[in-house]
Scaffold this motif. Structure first.
Motif, PDB file in Angstrom:
ATOM      1  N   MET A  35       0.812  -1.216   0.000  1.00  0.00           N
ATOM      2  CA  MET A  35       0.000   0.000   0.000  1.00  0.00           C
ATOM      3  C   MET A  35       0.848   1.269   0.000  1.00  0.00           C
ATOM      4  O   MET A  35       0.350   2.333  -0.347  1.00  0.00           O
ATOM      5  CB  MET A  35      -0.991   0.006   1.159  1.00  0.00           C
ATOM      6  CG  MET A  35      -0.389   0.099   2.514  1.00  0.00           C
ATOM      7  SD  MET A  35      -1.711   0.136   3.731  1.00  0.00           S
ATOM      8  CE  MET A  35      -0.751   0.015   5.219  1.00  0.00           C
ATOM      9  N   PHE A  83      -6.868   1.516   4.106  1.00  0.00           N
ATOM     10  CA  PHE A  83      -6.448   1.796   2.735  1.00  0.00           C
ATOM     11  C   PHE A  83      -7.432   1.185   1.736  1.00  0.00           C
ATOM     12  O   PHE A  83      -7.877   1.850   0.794  1.00  0.00           O
ATOM     13  CB  PHE A  83      -5.037   1.245   2.518  1.00  0.00           C
ATOM     14  CG  PHE A  83      -4.554   1.289   1.102  1.00  0.00           C
ATOM     15  CD1 PHE A  83      -3.943   2.419   0.600  1.00  0.00           C
ATOM     16  CD2 PHE A  83      -4.700   0.196   0.254  1.00  0.00           C
ATOM     17  CE1 PHE A  83      -3.495   2.465  -0.713  1.00  0.00           C
ATOM     18  CE2 PHE A  83      -4.258   0.221  -1.049  1.00  0.00           C
ATOM     19  CZ  PHE A  83      -3.651   1.372  -1.534  1.00  0.00           C
ATOM     20  N   TRP A  87      -9.739   3.442  -0.838  1.00  0.00           N
ATOM     21  CA  TRP A  87      -9.531   3.309  -2.279  1.00  0.00           C
ATOM     22  C   TRP A  87     -10.616   2.459  -2.928  1.00  0.00           C
ATOM     23  O   TRP A  87     -10.540   2.166  -4.120  1.00  0.00           O
ATOM     24  CB  TRP A  87      -8.138   2.742  -2.563  1.00  0.00           C
ATOM     25  CG  TRP A  87      -7.072   3.761  -2.334  1.00  0.00           C
ATOM     26  CD1 TRP A  87      -6.388   3.997  -1.177  1.00  0.00           C
ATOM     27  CD2 TRP A  87      -6.589   4.728  -3.264  1.00  0.00           C
ATOM     28  NE1 TRP A  87      -5.513   5.035  -1.334  1.00  0.00           N
ATOM     29  CE2 TRP A  87      -5.611   5.504  -2.620  1.00  0.00           C
ATOM     30  CE3 TRP A  87      -6.883   5.007  -4.597  1.00  0.00           C
ATOM     31  CZ2 TRP A  87      -4.934   6.542  -3.250  1.00  0.00           C
ATOM     32  CZ3 TRP A  87      -6.203   6.033  -5.223  1.00  0.00           C
ATOM     33  CH2 TRP A  87      -5.243   6.790  -4.550  1.00  0.00           C
TER      34      TRP A  87
END
Length: 154
Positions: A35, A83, A87
């Motif tokens: 990430m 994350f 996203w």
């Protein structure tokens, strides 16, 4: 797929742990990423999302493999979960188990050079491609369609 080494320590975006054999009968695309890797965030993961959105899930499965070999402190499970949420990455993501050396176990077993990497398996579980770095969408789409067509012919 049963003989391909795969070492997920944990999973996100799935209700249960998965095995490569769970994808038998479909082409499988595995996006190997970190990430904190700019190439992964800008290229690899968006391309994996496009694959998942473009192809029928009965033909192609897409999963992620978070393989951390640097910046370990910034790559926690909790950070990865946030994350993936931010996203909007919805496909299942495995967290690669740490190895004895500098590379995580699956990454090392699959002979990968780094991240982002995209690994393609045919419907029988044979590893058919390992791409390191950015792959052109049209070239990848053609490769995936070729693998899907093989499955349809048999």
């Amino acid at each position: 797929m049963d003989d391909i080494p795969f070492f997920p320590a944990d999973w996100l975006n799935t209700e249960r742990p998965l095995a490569l054999a769970d994808f038998r009968g479909r082409v499988l695309a595995v996006e190997v990423f970190q990430m904190l890797c700019p190439g992964c965030v800008l290229n690899g993961l968006p391309q994996a999302q496009r694959l998942a959105q473009t192809f029928d899930a009965r033909d192609l499965a897409v999963i992620g493999l978070h393989s951390v070999f640097e910046h370990h402190a910034g790559n926690s499970r909790e950070g990865l979960a946030a994350f993936l949420h931010e996203w909007r990455i919805r496909f299942p993501v495995a967290i690669d188990e740490g190895g004895d050396g500098p590379l995580p176990r699956t990454m090392e077993a699959w002979g990968l050079q780094g991240t982002p990497s995209l690994v393609l398996f045919d419907r029988t579980g044979s590893m058919r491609a390992r791409h390191f770095g950015q792959v052109a969408d049209m070239a990848l789409g053609a490769q995936v369609m070729g693998l899907i067509a093989e499955a349809a012919e048999e």
